[in-house]
Design a protein around this motif. Structure first.
Motif, PDB file in Angstrom:
ATOM      1  N   ASP A 116     -18.222  16.450  59.126  1.00 37.11           N
ATOM      2  CA  ASP A 116     -18.646  16.633  60.505  1.00 37.11           C
ATOM      3  C   ASP A 116     -18.861  18.121  60.750  1.00 37.11           C
ATOM      4  OD1 ASP A 116     -19.214  16.234  63.132  1.00 37.11           O
ATOM      5  OD2 ASP A 116     -17.186  15.690  63.724  1.00 37.11           O
ATOM      6  N   ASN A 117     -19.925  18.482  61.445  1.00 35.75           N
ATOM      7  CA  ASN A 117     -20.267  19.885  61.631  1.00 35.75           C
ATOM      8  C   ASN A 117     -19.561  20.545  62.804  1.00 35.75           C
ATOM      9  OD1 ASN A 117     -21.947  20.072  59.415  1.00 35.75           O
ATOM     10  ND2 ASN A 117     -23.704  19.293  60.533  1.00 35.75           N
ATOM     11  N   LYS A 118     -18.713  19.828  63.525  1.00 34.49           N
ATOM     12  CA  LYS A 118     -17.994  20.419  64.646  1.00 34.49           C
ATOM     13  C   LYS A 118     -16.841  21.277  64.132  1.00 34.49           C
ATOM     14  CE  LYS A 118     -16.641  16.749  66.546  1.00 34.49           C
ATOM     15  NZ  LYS A 118     -16.024  15.729  67.365  1.00 34.49           N
ATOM     16  N   SER A 175     -10.772  21.303  66.626  1.00 35.37           N
ATOM     17  CA  SER A 175     -10.260  21.514  67.980  1.00 35.37           C
ATOM     18  C   SER A 175      -8.966  22.337  67.911  1.00 35.37           C
ATOM     19  CB  SER A 175      -9.984  20.172  68.653  1.00 35.37           C
ATOM     20  OG  SER A 175      -8.871  19.530  68.046  1.00 35.37           O
ATOM     21  N   HIS A 221     -15.397  24.510  58.365  1.00 35.70           N
ATOM     22  CA  HIS A 221     -15.863  24.637  59.738  1.00 35.70           C
ATOM     23  C   HIS A 221     -15.002  25.535  60.626  1.00 35.70           C
ATOM     24  CE1 HIS A 221     -18.731  21.543  58.808  1.00 35.70           C
ATOM     25  NE2 HIS A 221     -17.763  20.718  58.456  1.00 35.70           N
TER      26      HIS A 221
END
Length: 72
Positions: free
Chosen positions: A6-8, A11, A38
């Motif tokens: 996932d490119n996020k 958090s 990331h």
């Protein structure tokens, strides 16, 4: 959600979990791959310093409390 492809960016809670897991030496390969792919190193350094300070102050407080309760 926690997929390393996932490119996020991770958090805050994912970074905190990673810092705590790394501090105790139980970081999973999947999370480590996500963090290195990331995450921003500066975020992990700052969070690691804050975690270390809070951990050390907590231990200091516990020792002071135990010594106080023991009457020393």
């Amino acid at each position: 959600m926690d997929d390393p492809v996932d490119n996020k960016p991770p958090s805050f809670w994912q970074m905190l979990h990673s810092v705590m897991a790394a501090a105790f030496g139980v970081q999973s390969g999947k999370n480590r791959a996500r963090d290195f792919t990331h995450g921003k190193p500066s975020h992990f350094v700052i969070l690691g310093i804050v975690f270390t300070a809070v951990f050390a102050l907590t231990l200091f407080g516990i020792v002071k409390l135990v010594l106080h309760l023991a009457g020393i």
